[in-house]
Design a protein around this motif. Structure first.
Motif, short mmCIF file in Angstrom:
data_model
loop_
_atom_site.label_atom_id
_atom_site.label_comp_id
_atom_site.label_asym_id
_atom_site.label_seq_id
_atom_site.Cartn_x
_atom_site.Cartn_y
_atom_site.Cartn_z
N SER A 1 -76.62 -43.49 32.83
CA SER A 1 -75.24 -43.93 32.63
C SER A 1 -74.96 -45.08 32.02
O SER A 1 -74.03 -45.33 31.41
N GLN A 2 -75.93 -46.35 32.17
CA GLN A 2 -75.63 -47.32 31.47
C GLN A 2 -76.05 -47.23 30.03
O GLN A 2 -75.28 -47.87 29.25
N ILE A 3 -77.27 -46.48 29.50
CA ILE A 3 -77.34 -46.07 28.28
C ILE A 3 -75.94 -45.49 27.55
O ILE A 3 -75.66 -45.75 26.56
N ASP A 4 -75.26 -44.44 28.41
CA ASP A 4 -74.25 -43.80 27.79
C ASP A 4 -73.04 -45.02 27.67
O ASP A 4 -72.42 -44.82 26.55
N ARG A 5 -72.92 -45.82 28.63
CA ARG A 5 -71.76 -46.72 28.59
C ARG A 5 -72.20 -47.43 27.10
O ARG A 5 -71.24 -47.88 26.58
N ILE A 6 -73.34 -47.81 27.11
CA ILE A 6 -73.68 -48.75 26.01
C ILE A 6 -73.48 -48.11 24.63
O ILE A 6 -73.01 -48.82 23.69
N CYS A 7 -73.56 -46.86 24.46
CA CYS A 7 -73.55 -46.18 23.45
C CYS A 7 -72.12 -46.19 23.09
O CYS A 7 -71.60 -46.39 21.66
N GLU A 8 -71.22 -45.86 24.30
CA GLU A 8 -69.78 -45.71 23.80
C GLU A 8 -69.33 -47.18 23.43
O GLU A 8 -68.43 -47.22 22.50
N MET A 9 -69.66 -48.40 24.01
CA MET A 9 -69.27 -49.55 23.63
C MET A 9 -69.72 -49.80 22.07
O MET A 9 -68.88 -50.58 21.16
N GLY A 10 -70.99 -49.34 21.75
CA GLY A 10 -71.55 -49.53 20.42
C GLY A 10 -70.49 -48.78 19.47
O GLY A 10 -70.30 -49.29 18.35
N GLU A 11 -69.92 -47.72 19.80
CA GLU A 11 -69.17 -46.95 18.94
C GLU A 11 -67.89 -47.50 18.72
O GLU A 11 -67.37 -47.45 17.70
N VAL A 12 -67.34 -48.17 19.92
CA VAL A 12 -66.04 -48.76 19.83
C VAL A 12 -66.13 -49.90 18.94
O VAL A 12 -65.22 -50.37 18.09
N MET A 13 -67.17 -50.76 19.04
CA MET A 13 -67.33 -51.90 18.43
C MET A 13 -67.56 -51.48 16.69
O MET A 13 -67.29 -52.20 16.00
N ARG A 14 -68.37 -50.39 16.52
CA ARG A 14 -68.50 -49.96 15.12
C ARG A 14 -66.99 -49.69 14.63
O ARG A 14 -66.61 -49.90 13.15
N LYS A 15 -66.03 -49.00 15.42
CA LYS A 15 -64.75 -48.60 14.93
C LYS A 15 -63.96 -49.84 14.63
O LYS A 15 -63.28 -49.93 13.72
N ALA A 16 -64.05 -50.83 15.52
CA ALA A 16 -63.17 -52.05 15.42
C ALA A 16 -63.74 -52.91 14.16
O ALA A 16 -62.96 -53.34 13.42
N VAL A 17 -64.94 -52.79 13.74
CA VAL A 17 -65.45 -53.38 12.79
C VAL A 17 -64.88 -52.92 11.34
O VAL A 17 -64.52 -53.25 10.53
N GLN A 18 -64.96 -51.44 11.39
CA GLN A 18 -64.61 -50.59 10.15
C GLN A 18 -63.10 -50.76 10.18
O GLN A 18 -62.48 -51.08 8.82
N VAL A 19 -62.25 -50.94 11.37
CA VAL A 19 -60.68 -51.23 11.11
C VAL A 19 -60.40 -52.60 10.50
O VAL A 19 -59.70 -52.91 9.71
N ASP A 20 -61.40 -53.49 10.96
CA ASP A 20 -61.15 -55.09 10.43
C ASP A 20 -61.69 -55.06 9.11
O ASP A 20 -60.67 -55.67 8.27
N ASP A 21 -62.55 -54.31 8.51
CA ASP A 21 -63.12 -54.21 7.14
C ASP A 21 -61.82 -53.79 6.10
O ASP A 21 -61.45 -54.39 5.20
N GLU A 22 -61.40 -52.61 6.75
CA GLU A 22 -60.15 -51.92 5.90
C GLU A 22 -59.09 -52.80 5.86
O GLU A 22 -58.44 -52.84 4.76
N GLN A 23 -58.94 -53.39 7.10
CA GLN A 23 -57.67 -54.35 6.84
C GLN A 23 -57.75 -55.63 5.99
O GLN A 23 -57.06 -56.36 5.44
N PHE A 24 -59.13 -55.99 5.83
CA PHE A 24 -59.50 -57.34 4.92
C PHE A 24 -59.43 -56.77 3.71
O PHE A 24 -58.57 -57.60 3.06
N PHE A 25 -59.85 -55.65 3.42
CA PHE A 25 -59.70 -55.10 1.88
C PHE A 25 -58.07 -54.97 1.69
O PHE A 25 -57.80 -55.54 0.47
#
Length: 112
Positions: free
Chosen positions: A52-76
């Protein structure tokens, strides 16, 4: 991202080792069923928690990747808008310079 990947890798290794331990306990269970039963129950509980912890970590990683992607798009988008404004400013300054020159030429043509 590297940190998250490292954590995911470590958690995956922990899951693999957990399954390995579980199989070893099952082998021992065949030999010593009465002795291994409490250990197996504790291990199964720990395995479920780790999964369950691995699943939560994977979910958090995916959220963080999406946040970085949104930030990059906004920056461009901001960079593109800034470049447009700089170009527009340069063109307006050129027009102003031309307008000033024509105004000065017009003033020189007027008699005193």
């Amino acid at each position: 991202e590297l940190w998250v990947s490292l954590e995911e890798h470590q958690d995956a290794l922990e899951l693999i080792m957990s399954k390995y331990r579980k199989q070893m306990l099952q082998l021992l269970e065949g030999r010593k069923r009465e002795e291994a039963e409490p250990v197996l129950k504790v291990h199964q509980a720990n395995s479920g928690e780790i999964e369950s912890q691995i699943d939560r970590i994977c979910e958090m990683g995916e959220v963080m990747r999406k946040a970085v992607q949104v930030d990059d798009e906004q920056f461009f988008k901001v960079q593109e808008k800034l470049a447009q404004l700089e170009l527009e400013n340069k063109e307006l300054r050129e027009l102003l310079s031309i307008s000033k020159e024509s105004f000065e030429v017009g003033r020189e043509d007027l008699p005193d």
